[in-house]
Enzyme design. Structure first.
Site, PDB file in Angstrom:
ATOM      1  N   GLU A 123      49.733 107.778 136.056  1.00  0.00           N
ATOM      2  CA  GLU A 123      50.066 106.781 137.084  1.00  0.00           C
ATOM      3  C   GLU A 123      49.211 106.997 138.326  1.00  0.00           C
ATOM      4  O   GLU A 123      49.052 108.141 138.765  1.00  0.00           O
ATOM      5  CB  GLU A 123      51.553 106.851 137.505  1.00  0.00           C
ATOM      6  CG  GLU A 123      52.513 106.342 136.488  1.00  0.00           C
ATOM      7  CD  GLU A 123      53.956 106.389 136.979  1.00  0.00           C
ATOM      8  OE1 GLU A 123      54.195 106.314 138.201  1.00  0.00           O
ATOM      9  OE2 GLU A 123      54.857 106.545 136.137  1.00  0.00           O
ATOM     10  N   GLU A 174      58.380 112.438 135.228  1.00  0.00           N
ATOM     11  CA  GLU A 174      58.770 112.885 136.571  1.00  0.00           C
ATOM     12  C   GLU A 174      60.188 113.463 136.638  1.00  0.00           C
ATOM     13  O   GLU A 174      61.029 113.002 137.417  1.00  0.00           O
ATOM     14  CB  GLU A 174      58.620 111.729 137.555  1.00  0.00           C
ATOM     15  CG  GLU A 174      57.204 111.203 137.613  1.00  0.00           C
ATOM     16  CD  GLU A 174      56.952 110.301 138.801  1.00  0.00           C
ATOM     17  OE1 GLU A 174      57.918 109.752 139.347  1.00  0.00           O
ATOM     18  OE2 GLU A 174      55.782 110.162 139.199  1.00  0.00           O
TER      19      GLU A 174
HETATM   20  O1  LIG Z   1      56.737 103.847 142.812  1.00  0.00           O
HETATM   21  C1  LIG Z   1      55.819 103.482 141.845  1.00  0.00           C
HETATM   22  C2  LIG Z   1      56.039 104.267 140.556  1.00  0.00           C
HETATM   23  C3  LIG Z   1      57.353 103.919 139.837  1.00  0.00           C
HETATM   24  O2  LIG Z   1      57.425 102.524 139.606  1.00  0.00           O
HETATM   25  C4  LIG Z   1      57.391 104.698 138.505  1.00  0.00           C
HETATM   26  O3  LIG Z   1      58.494 104.315 137.685  1.00  0.00           O
HETATM   27  C5  LIG Z   1      57.499 106.191 138.783  1.00  0.00           C
HETATM   28  O4  LIG Z   1      57.059 106.957 137.662  1.00  0.00           O
HETATM   29  C6  LIG Z   1      56.720 106.576 140.023  1.00  0.00           C
HETATM   30  N1  LIG Z   1      56.606 107.813 140.535  1.00  0.00           N
HETATM   31  C7  LIG Z   1      55.906 107.699 141.690  1.00  0.00           C
HETATM   32  C8  LIG Z   1      55.580 108.859 142.571  1.00  0.00           C
HETATM   33  C9  LIG Z   1      56.850 109.175 143.384  1.00  0.00           C
HETATM   34  C10 LIG Z   1      56.856 110.513 143.965  1.00  0.00           C
HETATM   35  C11 LIG Z   1      55.717 111.275 144.068  1.00  0.00           C
HETATM   36  C12 LIG Z   1      55.789 112.531 144.630  1.00  0.00           C
HETATM   37  C13 LIG Z   1      56.993 113.013 145.111  1.00  0.00           C
HETATM   38  C14 LIG Z   1      58.125 112.224 144.990  1.00  0.00           C
HETATM   39  C15 LIG Z   1      58.051 110.976 144.424  1.00  0.00           C
HETATM   40  C16 LIG Z   1      55.590 106.387 141.897  1.00  0.00           C
HETATM   41  N2  LIG Z   1      56.087 105.719 140.833  1.00  0.00           N
END
Ligand SMILES: OC[C@@H]1[C@@H](O)[C@H](O)[C@@H](O)c2[nH]c(CCc3ccccc3)c[n+]21
Length: 472
Positions: free
Chosen positions: A372, A207
């Site tokens: 994920e 990401e």
């Molecule tokens: O929030 C849950 C998980 C994190 O624990 C992970 O480390 C991380 O890779 C992660 N990314 C996202 C999506 C966040 C996101 C999506 C789209 C736009 C902005 C932020 C959710 N998560």
């Protein structure tokens, strides 16, 4: 609904969120100082929970691999902390850097002789311990995906408090500094040289879009360095693209395996038909990082992180993501669509995953893995529904030709959720952070039924269609 017999089921973890929890697992990084910073805690920017009280995967990895195997999992995406491997600066280990006329880095050459020099300042015990962790999973005949970068940076690369107070010109500036690109490529070559025998697929970073958006624009996210600047975000984005490309080439020097990137994909919906074309432009812009890598031939597969959507409507004459929908819904409440939202306030929207996979398959025609997907749901009220409805979305997209190789849930166990600490619980497995004991949530048993059979059996398919009573 049957998945192919070689379709993989599993979970993803990252170093900073999972490794620490028992003494001897702590490691300093920009995220470490960021979540310990008294002002950040006093202002509520970070929770005050501390990663050293986490699930202790560094010590308890055998336990978690046992649980993963019991749940029918055959693939793990894991990480490796740059700050552990190189606690001291690697600047003095010289490499040849080729640049174009605009000064953009074309290539960074990291021959074996340089790897041997890096060994003299590397933490070889940490490297050996990662080998033990990965081997424990591989020895079970399973698949392992190693992702090189999942947000924390060594302090000698990025001092986020100093950047916020003094500005990026007077502090180690992380992704704002192109030196970071060169050091990251050295790290990538070093890890590929030493661990490729245990890795089935490589990813350079998790990401990157979240790193440059949350760090320099969406400051309420509580991400370091909390330095508001659109040009800084653009600079970080540019350097992260260079870093991926350099790391892609460096890994290929020492590995035959495929190299991809793991990206945060939101799905974007227009609130009304009239906004449709403009939203398509927003989507293209949002995915541009991936498009650039693909256009340069530096992308063998795509890691799809999907959680929810953004809904766009007009405000003061331009299109903005609307509160009350998708990622911007009420924590523990309901989105304006009437669908439930998670403890984190993310609307459950499985259609977005089906739409996204079809869109990406058409746009890039690359193998994809859901790296994920999951939700913060401490009570496990919605997770069975979330799990089956999103697996059904994957199934439907595959039926339409989407090349999806696996589904990795976020995550196996509860873990340290960045600025939210332990408040957001994403685990199929509940963790008591006092005792470090693991307990299965009901959704872990739903996961096991599906993963062991590689099928959503008829008797569980109804979970995808559950309707939840809204408060109205
Ligand atoms: O929030 C849950 C998980 C994190 O624990 C992970 O480390 C991380 O890779 C992660 N990314 C996202 C999506 C966040 C996101 C999506 C789209 C736009 C902005 C932020 C959710 N998560």
């Amino acid at each position: 609904m049957k998945f192919p017999k070689n379709f993989m089921f599993g979970y993803s973890w990252s170093g900073f969120q999972f490794e620490m929890g028992l003494p001897g697992s702590e490691v300093e990084s920009d995220w470490w100082v960021w979540v310990h910073d008294k002002e950040n805690i006093a202002s509520g920017l970070v929770s005050g929970d501390l990663p050293e009280n986490g699930p202790a995967y560094w010590h308890l990895y055998k336990q978690d691999h046992d649980i993963a195997e019991k749940l029918g999992m055959d693939c793990i995406r894991g990480g490796i902390e740059w700050a552990r491997i190189f606690p001291k600066p690697t600047f003095d280990v010289k490499v040849d850097v080729e640049k174009d006329e605009e000064g953009n880095i074309i290539s960074v050459d990291v021959p074996e002789s340089t790897i041997k020099e890096l060994e003299k300042i590397a933490n070889m015990e940490a490297l050996e311990h990662y080998r033990k962790i990965y081997s424990d999973w591989k020895e079970r005949g399973k698949t392992f995906i190693l992702n090189l970068y999942h947000w924390p940076l060594p302090l000698w690369i990025h001092d986020p408090i100093a950047v916020r107070k003094l500005g990026p010109d007077r502090a180690p500036a992380g992704w704002l500094d192109e030196k970071t690109v060169v050091e990251f490529v050295k790290f990538a070559a070093f890890v590929a040289y030493h661990l490729d025998d245990l890795v089935d697929m490589w990813s350079t970073m998790n990401e990157p879009n979240v790193v440059y958006n949350q760090g320099y624009i969406n400051l309420r996210s509580g991400f370091p360095p909390g330095y508001l600047s659109f040009e800084a975000a653009e600079k970080a984005k540019f350097n992260l693209i260079q870093a991926h490309i350099g790391a892609y080439d460096a890994i290929k020097e020492y590995s035959e395996k495929s190299v991809g990137v793991i990206y945060a994909f939101a799905w974007h919906d227009p609130l009304a038909e009239e906004y449709k074309d403009e939203v398509e432009e927003i989507r293209k812009k949002d995915y541009e990082f991936v498009t650039i890598l693909h256009s340069k031939g530096k992308l063998d597969w795509i890691g799809v992180n999907y959680y929810s959507r953004l809904v766009y409507g007009a405000k003061d004459g331009h299109l903005v993501p609307l509160p009350g929908y998708g990622f911007m819904s009420e924590r523990g409440g309901f989105a304006k669509s009437g669908r439930p939202a998670s403890d984190f306030g993310w609307e459950m929207y499985p259609e977005g995953l089906e739409n996204l996979l079809k869109y990406l398959n058409n746009a890039y025609e690359l193998p994809m893995i859901i790296t994920e997907n999951g939700m913060a749901d401490a009570a496990d009220r919605y997770r069975p529904h979330y799990l089956v409805s999103h697996l059904k979305a994957v199934y439907n997209a595959m039926k339409e030709g989407a090349d999806v190789r696996g589904y990795l849930h976020w995550s196996l166990t509860d873990n340290y959720e960045w600025a939210q600490g332990f408040r957001m619980r994403f685990g199929l497995v509940y963790v008591d952070f006092e005792t470090k004991k693991r307990y299965l949530r009901p959704s872990a048993l739903v996961f096991r039924e599906i993963a062991t059979q590689k099928e959503i059996p008829e008797e569980l398919a109804h979970l995808a269609d559950l309707k939840f009573v809204t408060r109205k």
